[in-house]
Scaffold this active site. Structure first.
Site, PDB file in Angstrom:
ATOM      1  N   CYS A   1       0.877  -1.177   0.000  1.00  0.00           N
ATOM      2  CA  CYS A   1       0.000   0.000   0.000  1.00  0.00           C
ATOM      3  C   CYS A   1       0.910   1.220   0.000  1.00  0.00           C
ATOM      4  CB  CYS A   1      -0.973  -0.035   1.176  1.00  0.00           C
ATOM      5  SG  CYS A   1      -0.203  -0.228   2.795  1.00  0.00           S
TER       6      CYS A   1
ATOM      7  N   ARG B   1      -2.305  -1.230   5.367  1.00  0.00           N
ATOM      8  CA  ARG B   1      -3.386  -1.893   4.634  1.00  0.00           C
ATOM      9  C   ARG B   1      -2.898  -3.199   4.018  1.00  0.00           C
ATOM     10  NH1 ARG B   1      -5.128   3.120   0.951  1.00  0.00           N
ATOM     11  NH2 ARG B   1      -2.897   3.538   1.268  1.00  0.00           N
TER      12      ARG B   1
END
Length: 326
Positions: free
Chosen positions: A266, A271
């Site tokens: 990410c 994430r």
């Protein structure tokens, strides 16, 4: 007292649609474990509970899950790229918190992404039994369960990890390895970023100037376009994980399959760590996190980058053309 029978609430709250269902416990399961009640998939030995946050010590002191220690992501990663700290520092941190390779560690966060970052790095280190509270602290509160105030619980340090460190180095790759993965016919470098980040409309971060995406990356989705902390594509409205089938369906659309050698990334790792953890729960065998992500990739002008132009009103799957290097 709750029974350990599969017909009882604590057992029903566990996620049987996952190969590693024990590693995604519910708030009800955790509450029963803390209370000393018998539960399905109880830790086989020593276990530790930690809240993970970023500069959230004050919020923790005002209310947290009873018996929790506190881990700050500032101890796990370092500026300016926010990559993992050196292995020796990670080992020292784990030992200082009483964590060996055979310690069961239960993690949660006010932001589940912070806890996922810690979960991934513990798996990389070699902790065999890492569990992530489904829905995080919000799920605990929504269940009406009591919180405690005060300082975090301190665990006695341990002298040794008990196995080679890191035990699973393949769970993390660097920029060189990311380039190599892109060149493999069976490889997939998967962007867990918003649509606006993926097409180069925004970098997603105030400390990352470059906009664009890694050339050749597949879009694995994340969440709301205006929030880099959102993983709403993967979660129910209450923050708990969607079904394994639903998440596989999202990835199938991008050609992200369990048979591929897959690295998630990410902006700086949070994430991607949650996507990794969910794939790990599904028992995907060849997965990793590209630690540097967009933050590191975009700093080297030799790394190929693309920006995309979306037609007005186009969906994330259609109406997009490449514009070359950013």
């Amino acid at each position: 007292m709750r029974s350990d029978s599969p017909d009882q609430p604590v057992a029903r709250s566990l996620r049987r649609d996952l190969a590693r269902w024990r590693q995604l416990p519910s708030a009800a399961w955790l509450a029963a474990l803390i209370a000393g009640e018998p539960v399905s998939a109880a830790p086989p030995g020593q276990w530790r509970l930690f809240e993970v946050g970023f500069g959230a010590e004050q919020a923790f002191s005002l209310g947290h899950i009873p018996g929790a220690g506190y881990l700050d992501t500032k101890e796990l990663e370092q500026a300016p790229l926010w990559n993992k700290v050196a292995d020796h520092a990670l080992l020292e941190l784990l030992l200082g918190h009483g964590i060996r390779h055979d310690t069961t560690v239960v993690l949660y966060g006010r932001n589940t992404l912070a806890a996922a970052r810690a979960a991934h790095l513990m798996l990389y280190a070699g902790v065999a039994d890492v569990r992530l509270l489904d829905g995080g602290f919000a799920a605990w509160q929504s269940a009406g369960l009591a919180s405690a105030a005060g300082a975090p619980r301190r665990c006695c340090p341990v002298d040794e990890f008990g196995c080679a460190f890191p035990a699973r180095p393949e769970y993390l790759i660097d920029t060189r390895q990311a380039r190599e993965l892109l060149a493999r016919p069976d490889g997939a470098l998967v962007s867990i970023r918003t649509w606006n980040e993926f097409i180069g409309r925004t970098s997603g971060y105030d400390y990352i100037a470059a906009k664009g995406e890694i050339a050749g990356a597949r879009w694995g989705r994340s969440g709301r376009d205006d929030d880099v902390n959102s993983m709403s594509e993967f979660h129910h409205p209450n923050g708990t994980m969607r079904s394994a089938a639903a998440i596989r369906g999202i990835w199938d659309q991008a050609g992200v399959e369990s048979s591929r050698r897959t690295a998630f990334y990410c902006g700086t790792g949070w994430r991607a760590s949650l996507a990794f953890f969910y794939a790990w729960l599904m028992d995907w065998q060849h997965i990793s996190v590209y630690d540097g992500g967009w933050c590191e990739w975009c700093r080297d002008p030799d790394n190929p980058v693309v920006r995309r132009v979306a037609a007005p009103g186009a969906s994330p799957e259609r109406g997009v053309r490449l514009t070359g290097a950013a």
